[in-house]
Design a protein around this motif. Sequence first.
Motif, mmCIF file in Angstrom:
data_model
loop_
_atom_site.group_PDB
_atom_site.id
_atom_site.type_symbol
_atom_site.label_atom_id
_atom_site.label_comp_id
_atom_site.label_asym_id
_atom_site.label_seq_id
_atom_site.Cartn_x
_atom_site.Cartn_y
_atom_site.Cartn_z
ATOM 1 N N SER A 78 0.759 -1.152 -0.269
ATOM 2 C CA SER A 78 -0.120 -0.253 0.237
ATOM 3 C C SER A 78 0.714 1.430 0.010
ATOM 4 N N GLU A 79 0.276 2.203 0.084
ATOM 5 C CA GLU A 79 1.188 3.537 -0.160
ATOM 6 C C GLU A 79 1.834 4.243 1.200
ATOM 7 N N ALA A 80 0.904 3.611 2.385
ATOM 8 C CA ALA A 80 1.387 3.656 3.213
ATOM 9 C C ALA A 80 2.458 2.776 4.007
ATOM 10 N N GLU A 81 2.810 1.699 3.542
ATOM 11 C CA GLU A 81 3.637 0.557 3.638
ATOM 12 C C GLU A 81 4.798 1.489 2.894
ATOM 13 N N ASN A 82 4.712 2.134 1.408
ATOM 14 C CA ASN A 82 5.699 1.933 0.642
ATOM 15 C C ASN A 82 6.581 3.657 1.229
ATOM 16 N N HIS A 83 5.304 4.133 1.920
ATOM 17 C CA HIS A 83 5.846 5.791 2.436
ATOM 18 C C HIS A 83 7.396 5.850 3.695
ATOM 19 N N GLU A 139 14.534 -2.518 -6.112
ATOM 20 C CA GLU A 139 14.843 -0.762 -5.231
ATOM 21 C C GLU A 139 14.473 -0.445 -4.998
ATOM 22 N N ILE A 140 14.130 0.730 -4.096
ATOM 23 C CA ILE A 140 13.388 1.296 -3.503
ATOM 24 C C ILE A 140 14.683 2.763 -3.275
ATOM 25 N N PHE A 141 13.703 3.452 -4.166
ATOM 26 C CA PHE A 141 14.314 4.871 -4.343
ATOM 27 C C PHE A 141 14.477 5.586 -3.244
ATOM 28 N N THR A 142 15.337 7.081 -2.319
ATOM 29 C CA THR A 142 14.789 8.069 -1.841
ATOM 30 C C THR A 142 13.503 8.656 -1.607
ATOM 31 N N ASN A 143 12.786 8.336 -3.155
ATOM 32 C CA ASN A 143 11.697 9.227 -3.269
ATOM 33 C C ASN A 143 10.664 8.083 -3.171
ATOM 34 N N GLY A 144 10.530 6.602 -2.618
ATOM 35 C CA GLY A 144 9.632 6.102 -2.623
ATOM 36 C C GLY A 144 9.565 5.143 -4.107
ATOM 37 N N LYS A 145 10.011 6.034 -4.925
ATOM 38 C CA LYS A 145 9.676 4.828 -6.332
ATOM 39 C C LYS A 145 10.937 3.870 -6.455
ATOM 40 N N TRP A 146 10.220 2.932 -7.508
ATOM 41 C CA TRP A 146 11.034 1.488 -7.449
ATOM 42 C C TRP A 146 11.480 1.090 -8.724
ATOM 43 N N ASN A 147 12.570 0.244 -8.601
ATOM 44 C CA ASN A 147 13.849 0.206 -9.875
ATOM 45 C C ASN A 147 13.643 -0.519 -10.039
ATOM 46 N N ASP A 148 13.848 -1.760 -11.045
ATOM 47 C CA ASP A 148 14.297 -3.187 -10.930
ATOM 48 C C ASP A 148 15.867 -3.198 -11.501
ATOM 49 N N ARG A 149 16.428 -4.150 -10.715
ATOM 50 C CA ARG A 149 18.076 -3.571 -10.567
ATOM 51 C C ARG A 149 18.498 -5.350 -10.692
ATOM 52 N N PRO A 150 19.445 -4.897 -11.055
ATOM 53 C CA PRO A 150 20.492 -6.327 -11.026
ATOM 54 C C PRO A 150 20.717 -7.256 -9.330
ATOM 55 N N CYS A 151 20.210 -8.241 -9.607
ATOM 56 C CA CYS A 151 19.805 -8.917 -7.468
ATOM 57 C C CYS A 151 21.617 -8.965 -7.134
#
Length: 161
Positions: A78-83, A139-151
Motif C-alpha cells: 500500500s502507499e502507507a507501507e511504501n511511505h 530497489e526503492i529510492f529515497t523518493n519512494g519510487k521503484w527500479n528493477d536492478r541486478p540482484c
Amino acid sequence: LDGKEGPLGEKEDPDIAALWRQVKALQIAFLQYKKVELFPHGRVVGQKVFKAAGFQKPFQEAQQVCAQAGGQLPSPRSEAENHALQQLVQVEDKGNAFLSMTFSKVEGRFTYPGGESLVYTNWAPWEPNNDGGNEHCVEIFTNGKWNDRPCGDKRLVICEF
Ligand code: 289
Ligand code: CA
C-alpha cells in the motif's frame, strides 16, 4: 453497597481488579519499549513492522539476513507501507534498499516471494526496464519510487516483520 460494584451492580473480585491494574501497567510499559525499539530505524504500519539493518548486501544475502531474524525482505502492499519504507531509506542515508519482489521468468512479471502477483506498485517512470537484461530484483529510492536492478548489486537491507 460499598462502591466496589461494577456497572451492573456486581461485586468486583479484588484479584481480577489487581490483574487489570497489571494488564494496564504492562500495556504502558509495552508502548514505551515499542517506541524505544523503533527509534530511529523502525516503522510500524498496521500489523507490519519495518526495520533497517543499517548495512548493504546483495539480494540473496539480504534475504538470509531477514530470514535469520525471523522476518523477510519488505513487500510494500500500500502507499502507507511504501511511505514508511521511503522514510527509512531517507533516515538511514545508506542508499536505496531492496524490496522482496523478484522477476519470475515463468510468470513473466514481478512476484512476491510466495509467487503471488503484485497488489501495489510504485515504479519510477520507464521502469521496470530490465536494463542490460539482468534486472530481476527491485530497489526503492529515497523518493519512494521503484527500479528493477541486478540482484547482485548491494543495497540497504530493510526487513519486514
Ligand atoms: O545498470 C542499470 C542501472 O544503473 C539503472 O540505470 C538507469 O538509471 C536506468 O536505466 C535504470 O532502469 C537502471 O536500472
Ligand atoms: Ca531498471
